[in-house]
Design a protein around this motif. Structure first.
Motif, PDB file in Angstrom:
ATOM      1  N   LEU A 114       9.258  -1.488 -55.308  1.00 42.72           N
ATOM      2  CA  LEU A 114       9.887  -2.630 -54.630  1.00 42.72           C
ATOM      3  C   LEU A 114       9.566  -3.931 -55.361  1.00 42.72           C
ATOM      4  O   LEU A 114      10.435  -4.804 -55.499  1.00 42.72           O
ATOM      5  CB  LEU A 114       9.426  -2.698 -53.178  1.00 42.72           C
ATOM      6  CG  LEU A 114       9.975  -1.594 -52.259  1.00 42.72           C
ATOM      7  CD1 LEU A 114       9.218  -1.566 -50.936  1.00 42.72           C
ATOM      8  CD2 LEU A 114      11.472  -1.797 -52.008  1.00 42.72           C
ATOM      9  N   ARG A 115       8.336  -4.068 -55.834  1.00 46.46           N
ATOM     10  CA  ARG A 115       7.970  -5.288 -56.584  1.00 46.46           C
ATOM     11  C   ARG A 115       8.838  -5.426 -57.834  1.00 46.46           C
ATOM     12  O   ARG A 115       9.300  -6.522 -58.165  1.00 46.46           O
ATOM     13  CB  ARG A 115       6.496  -5.242 -56.974  1.00 46.46           C
ATOM     14  CG  ARG A 115       5.538  -5.465 -55.830  1.00 46.46           C
ATOM     15  CD  ARG A 115       4.107  -5.636 -56.318  1.00 46.46           C
ATOM     16  NE  ARG A 115       3.189  -5.802 -55.194  1.00 46.46           N
ATOM     17  CZ  ARG A 115       2.547  -4.803 -54.613  1.00 46.46           C
ATOM     18  NH1 ARG A 115       2.708  -3.552 -55.054  1.00 46.46           N
ATOM     19  NH2 ARG A 115       1.745  -5.021 -53.593  1.00 46.46           N
ATOM     20  N   LEU A 144      12.463  -6.350 -57.035  1.00 45.16           N
ATOM     21  CA  LEU A 144      12.657  -7.694 -56.463  1.00 45.16           C
ATOM     22  C   LEU A 144      12.089  -8.815 -57.333  1.00 45.16           C
ATOM     23  O   LEU A 144      12.135  -9.979 -56.928  1.00 45.16           O
ATOM     24  CB  LEU A 144      11.995  -7.763 -55.078  1.00 45.16           C
ATOM     25  CG  LEU A 144      12.687  -6.945 -53.983  1.00 45.16           C
ATOM     26  CD1 LEU A 144      11.765  -6.750 -52.786  1.00 45.16           C
ATOM     27  CD2 LEU A 144      13.973  -7.621 -53.545  1.00 45.16           C
ATOM     28  N   ARG A 145      11.599  -8.491 -58.520  1.00 43.98           N
ATOM     29  CA  ARG A 145      10.861  -9.508 -59.281  1.00 43.98           C
ATOM     30  C   ARG A 145      11.751 -10.650 -59.783  1.00 43.98           C
ATOM     31  O   ARG A 145      11.255 -11.728 -60.090  1.00 43.98           O
ATOM     32  CB  ARG A 145      10.147  -8.858 -60.454  1.00 43.98           C
ATOM     33  CG  ARG A 145      11.040  -8.197 -61.488  1.00 43.98           C
ATOM     34  CD  ARG A 145      10.216  -7.434 -62.517  1.00 43.98           C
ATOM     35  NE  ARG A 145      11.053  -6.646 -63.417  1.00 43.98           N
ATOM     36  CZ  ARG A 145      10.575  -5.783 -64.296  1.00 43.98           C
ATOM     37  NH1 ARG A 145       9.268  -5.586 -64.388  1.00 43.98           N
ATOM     38  NH2 ARG A 145      11.393  -5.106 -65.078  1.00 43.98           N
ATOM     39  N   LYS A 194      14.352 -11.922 -58.006  1.00 36.47           N
ATOM     40  CA  LYS A 194      15.138 -12.424 -56.870  1.00 36.47           C
ATOM     41  C   LYS A 194      14.326 -13.450 -56.084  1.00 36.47           C
ATOM     42  O   LYS A 194      13.089 -13.403 -56.085  1.00 36.47           O
ATOM     43  CB  LYS A 194      15.546 -11.258 -55.960  1.00 36.47           C
ATOM     44  CG  LYS A 194      16.464 -10.268 -56.667  1.00 36.47           C
ATOM     45  CD  LYS A 194      16.745  -9.045 -55.816  1.00 36.47           C
ATOM     46  CE  LYS A 194      17.750  -8.124 -56.506  1.00 36.47           C
ATOM     47  NZ  LYS A 194      17.290  -7.665 -57.837  1.00 36.47           N
ATOM     48  N   LEU A 232      12.219 -14.915 -53.372  1.00 38.79           N
ATOM     49  CA  LEU A 232      11.414 -14.236 -52.362  1.00 38.79           C
ATOM     50  C   LEU A 232      10.555 -15.210 -51.587  1.00 38.79           C
ATOM     51  O   LEU A 232      10.032 -16.185 -52.141  1.00 38.79           O
ATOM     52  CB  LEU A 232      10.488 -13.197 -53.016  1.00 38.79           C
ATOM     53  CG  LEU A 232      11.106 -12.035 -53.791  1.00 38.79           C
ATOM     54  CD1 LEU A 232       9.993 -11.181 -54.381  1.00 38.79           C
ATOM     55  CD2 LEU A 232      11.988 -11.211 -52.884  1.00 38.79           C
ATOM     56  N   LYS A 245      16.179   1.374 -54.100  1.00 39.34           N
ATOM     57  CA  LYS A 245      17.168   0.447 -54.659  1.00 39.34           C
ATOM     58  C   LYS A 245      18.280   0.199 -53.641  1.00 39.34           C
ATOM     59  O   LYS A 245      18.791  -0.923 -53.522  1.00 39.34           O
ATOM     60  CB  LYS A 245      17.755   1.004 -55.952  1.00 39.34           C
ATOM     61  CG  LYS A 245      18.676   0.019 -56.672  1.00 39.34           C
ATOM     62  CD  LYS A 245      19.179   0.569 -57.968  1.00 39.34           C
ATOM     63  CE  LYS A 245      19.990  -0.483 -58.717  1.00 39.34           C
ATOM     64  NZ  LYS A 245      21.105  -1.025 -57.934  1.00 39.34           N
ATOM     65  N   VAL A 274      17.004  -2.366 -51.173  1.00 42.00           N
ATOM     66  CA  VAL A 274      17.042  -3.716 -51.744  1.00 42.00           C
ATOM     67  C   VAL A 274      18.476  -4.230 -51.811  1.00 42.00           C
ATOM     68  O   VAL A 274      18.753  -5.386 -51.466  1.00 42.00           O
ATOM     69  CB  VAL A 274      16.386  -3.722 -53.141  1.00 42.00           C
ATOM     70  CG1 VAL A 274      16.622  -5.048 -53.852  1.00 42.00           C
ATOM     71  CG2 VAL A 274      14.893  -3.457 -53.027  1.00 42.00           C
ATOM     72  N   VAL A 299      19.804  -7.576 -50.010  1.00 41.92           N
ATOM     73  CA  VAL A 299      20.382  -8.670 -50.805  1.00 41.92           C
ATOM     74  C   VAL A 299      21.772  -9.024 -50.308  1.00 41.92           C
ATOM     75  O   VAL A 299      22.128 -10.203 -50.203  1.00 41.92           O
ATOM     76  CB  VAL A 299      20.410  -8.260 -52.298  1.00 41.92           C
ATOM     77  CG1 VAL A 299      21.304  -9.210 -53.097  1.00 41.92           C
ATOM     78  CG2 VAL A 299      19.001  -8.251 -52.872  1.00 41.92           C
ATOM     79  N   LEU A 316      14.489 -13.869 -49.730  1.00 39.14           N
ATOM     80  CA  LEU A 316      14.327 -12.612 -49.010  1.00 39.14           C
ATOM     81  C   LEU A 316      12.963 -12.562 -48.354  1.00 39.14           C
ATOM     82  O   LEU A 316      11.968 -13.058 -48.907  1.00 39.14           O
ATOM     83  CB  LEU A 316      14.463 -11.432 -49.969  1.00 39.14           C
ATOM     84  CG  LEU A 316      15.882 -11.084 -50.439  1.00 39.14           C
ATOM     85  CD1 LEU A 316      15.816 -10.274 -51.726  1.00 39.14           C
ATOM     86  CD2 LEU A 316      16.616 -10.301 -49.364  1.00 39.14           C
ATOM     87  N   LEU A 344      13.865  -6.630 -45.559  1.00 39.82           N
ATOM     88  CA  LEU A 344      13.729  -5.293 -46.126  1.00 39.82           C
ATOM     89  C   LEU A 344      13.514  -4.248 -45.036  1.00 39.82           C
ATOM     90  O   LEU A 344      14.044  -3.133 -45.115  1.00 39.82           O
ATOM     91  CB  LEU A 344      12.576  -5.251 -47.128  1.00 39.82           C
ATOM     92  CG  LEU A 344      12.764  -6.049 -48.419  1.00 39.82           C
ATOM     93  CD1 LEU A 344      11.537  -5.903 -49.300  1.00 39.82           C
ATOM     94  CD2 LEU A 344      13.999  -5.589 -49.169  1.00 39.82           C
TER      95      LEU A 344
END
Length: 459
Positions: free
Chosen positions: A358-359, A362-363, A365, A367, A388, A391, A395, A411, A416
Motif C-alpha cells: 500500500l505504501r 500510494l507513494r 499520491k 496523502l 491495487k 487503491v 482514488v 487520501l 482506503l
C-alpha cells in the motif's frame, strides 16, 4: 458466495471428503451454474486430479474457460473430446464459441452448424447470426473427423502460407528494482543467488564453475506479483527484459509455434544480459503425457531444447523466469538441473507485506497521515492485484470530491477502509484449495513440500 448456504455446505463437504469425485463434480457444476467462475475452475481442476480423462469434467472446465474468455485453454480441453466420434453436440457449441473468440470464424461456423444438425434445441440465433457471414462466402471447412489423422483445432489448410519466422516479443528496459517489490524477501533472495549474483560477481562464481544464466519457476496464486517480481529482477541487473505472452508463441500453423519460440530465445541471446520471462508457462510446458497431438508435444520438446542450448555457453547471460498458477501441470522434465530446476513459491502477502504494498502504491499520491497497518488488517487474503483495486477505488472516490472542491483533497485511512469493503479478494482461497489437493494427495515426489505450511493454514 458466502450468503449461499447450499454452496457453503457443499464446499465444506468437499473439504472434509476431498477424494469424493461425484461430490466435487456436483460442487463444480453448481459453482459454474451460479457464475462463480474462479471457484468452479478450481473445483474442476481438483476433480481432474482424481479423474484426469473424465469427459464431463473436461467439458465443464472448458465451459469455465469460454466464459472467462480463455479461449485457447478451452480449445485445449475440448480437443481430445472432439476427436471422439459422436461427441455430445453441446461440446461443438462450446468449441464454436471458443474458436470465434480466437478469430477462427470458419471452423467456428462448421462446429456450430454441425452441432445443431444433431441437436436442434441447441440453436442460438445470436451466435448463428455472427457465424453465418463468415462461412457464406467461403468453402465449408473439412470436418476434422473426416481426415485420415486427428487434426488439432488450430490446424490450417496445408496450402495456407506459414507466418514469418520472427519473434513478436519486444525488448523492454525499465527502472523497477527489488526496492519496488514489497515483502517477498525469501523469494528475492532465491533470485539473487540463482540468477543475479552470477552476473554481478562473475569471477567468484567462475571459480566454482558456475555460469551466469539459468532458470527459475515462480508459482503461486494469481495476482501475487510474479510478473512484477520478474521486471524488478531485470531492473536490479540493468538487464533487458523480454515479457513473453502466449500470443507471442502459439500459432495456428503447425510448426510455427516452435519457430516463434526459437526466435524468442534468439532475441534474448542477442540482448544479453537479459531476463526472459514466460507468463502462464503451463500452457507452453504442459505434461506431454496429457497430450494427444504430436505437434503440441513437439512444442514442449523445442522448449526443453532451447533451455539446454546448443552448447554450454549458448544461454550464458540469459536468465529464464517462468511463472504459473498451476505448477503441477508443468512437465517434470522442466525441473531437471540446468532448466527451471528451482521452483520458487510466491506467496500471498502477509500483513506487513500488504502494508508495504500500500505504501508503494500510494507513494506518488496526495496523502493525509495514513495507518497502513489498519488497512492491511482488514485486507487479509488480498494479493497485490486486489490491493491495487482498493487503491484505484479510493482514488476514484477522492477524485470526485476533489473535482467538486476544485482542489486536490488528500487520501485518508477511512477512504482506503471504505474502498476495501467494496473489493473482494480474488482466487487465493480457491487456489489454496487446489494446492491442498496436490500437496496432500499427489505429492509422492515431495515436489510441493514447500506448500505444506500454507495449505494447512486458515484458507
Amino acid at each position: 458466495m458466502s450468503d449461499d448456504a447450499g454452496l457453503q455446505a457443499l464446499r465444506e463437504a468437499a473439504r472434509l471428503s476431498p477424494d469424493n469425485l461425484p461430490l466435487r463434480q456436483h460442487l463444480a457444476g453448481q459453482l459454474l451454474a451460479k457464475g462463480y467462475l474462479a471457484a468452479a475452475e478450481a473445483e474442476f481442476r481438483a476433480a481432474l486430479v482424481l479423474a484426469p480423462k473424465n469427459p464431463d469434467i473436461l467439458a465443464g472446465l472448458a465451459e469455465v474457460f469460454v466464459r472467462q474468455s480463455s479461449y485457447g485453454e478451452a480449445l485445449a480441453a475440448l480437443e481430445p473430446l472432439l476427436a471422439t466420434p459422436g461427441y455430445p453436440p453441446r461440446l461443438g457449441i462450446l468449441a464454436a464459441r471458443a474458436l470465434m473468440g480466437e478469430g477462427d470464424m470458419g471452423r467456428a461456423g462448421y462446429r456450430y452448424f454441425e452441432a445443431i444438425s444433431r441437436d436442434a434445441s441447441l440453436a442460438d440465433a445470436e451466435l448463428a447470426a455472427r457465424l453465418t457471414p463468415a462461412i457464406a462466402g467461403s468453402p465449408r471447412p473439412t470436418p476434422p473427423e473426416a481426415t485420415t489423422a486427428p487434426q488439432p483445432l488450430y490446424a490450417a489448410p496445408a496450402s495456407h502460407p506459414s507466418p514469418a519466422d520472427s519473434a513478436t516479443a519486444e525488448v523492454e528496459r525499465g527502472g523497477l528494482t527489488f526496492a519496488d517489490v514489497a515483502g517477498m524477501e525469501t523469494v528475492k533472495e532465491a533470485l539473487r543467488i540463482k540468477l543475479l549474483l552470477p552476473i554481478q560477481q562473475p569471477d567468484l562464481f567462475a571459480a566454482y564453475g558456475k555460469r551466469a544464466g539459468g532458470g527459475v519457476l515462480l508459482y503461486g496464486p494469481p495476482g501475487a506479483g510474479k510478473t512484477h517480481l520478474a521486471r524488478a529482477a531485470a531492473g536490479e541487473l540493468g538487464a533487458a527484459f523480454v515479457n513473453v505472452g502466449l500470443a507471442d508463441i502459439l500459432d495456428m500453423y503447425v510448426g510455427s509455434s516452435e519457430r516463434n519460440l526459437r526466435a524468442t530465445f534468439d532475441l534474448a541471446r542477442r540482448n544479453r544480459p537479459c531476463v526472459l520471462f514466460f507468463d502462464e508457462v503451463d500452457a507452453l510446458a504442459a505434461r506431454r503425457s496429457d497430450m494427444r497431438q504430436a505437434h503440441t508435444r513437439q512444442l514442449v520438446n523445442q522448449f526443453l531444447a532451447e533451455l539446454d542450448g546448443v552448447d554450454q555457453s549458448a544461454n550464458e547471460g540469459v536468465l529464464v523466469l517462468a511463472a504459473t498458477n498451476a505448477p503441477w501441470y508443468v512437465d517434470a522434465a522442466f525441473r531437471r538441473p540446468g532448466r527451471l530446476d528451482q521452483p520458487v513459491f510466491v506467496p500471498p502477502p502477509d500483513g506487513a507485506a500488504r502494508a508495504a504494498i500500500l505504501r508503494i502504491l500510494l507513494r506518488d499520491k496526495p496523502l493525509a497521515e495514513m495507518d497502513f497497518d489498519a488497512v492491511a488488517k482488514v485486507t487479509e487474503h488480498f494479493v497485490g492485484a486486489d490491493l491495487k483495486g482498493v487503491v484505484d477505488r479510493a482514488v476514484e472516490a477522492k477524485l470526485q470530491q476533489s473535482i467538486s472542491a476544485g482542489r486536490a483533497i488528500p487520501l485518508t485511512t477511512p477512504d482506503l477502509l471504505t474502498a476495501a469493503k467494496t473489493v473482494r479478494p480474488t482466487a487465493v482461497r480457491e487456489w489454496m484449495a487446489t494446492a491442498r489437493n496436490y500437496v496432500m494427495h499427489a505429492n509422492d515426489s515431495g515436489a510441493w513440500d514447500e506448500l505444506m505450511p500454507w495449505v494447512k493454514g486458515k484458507w
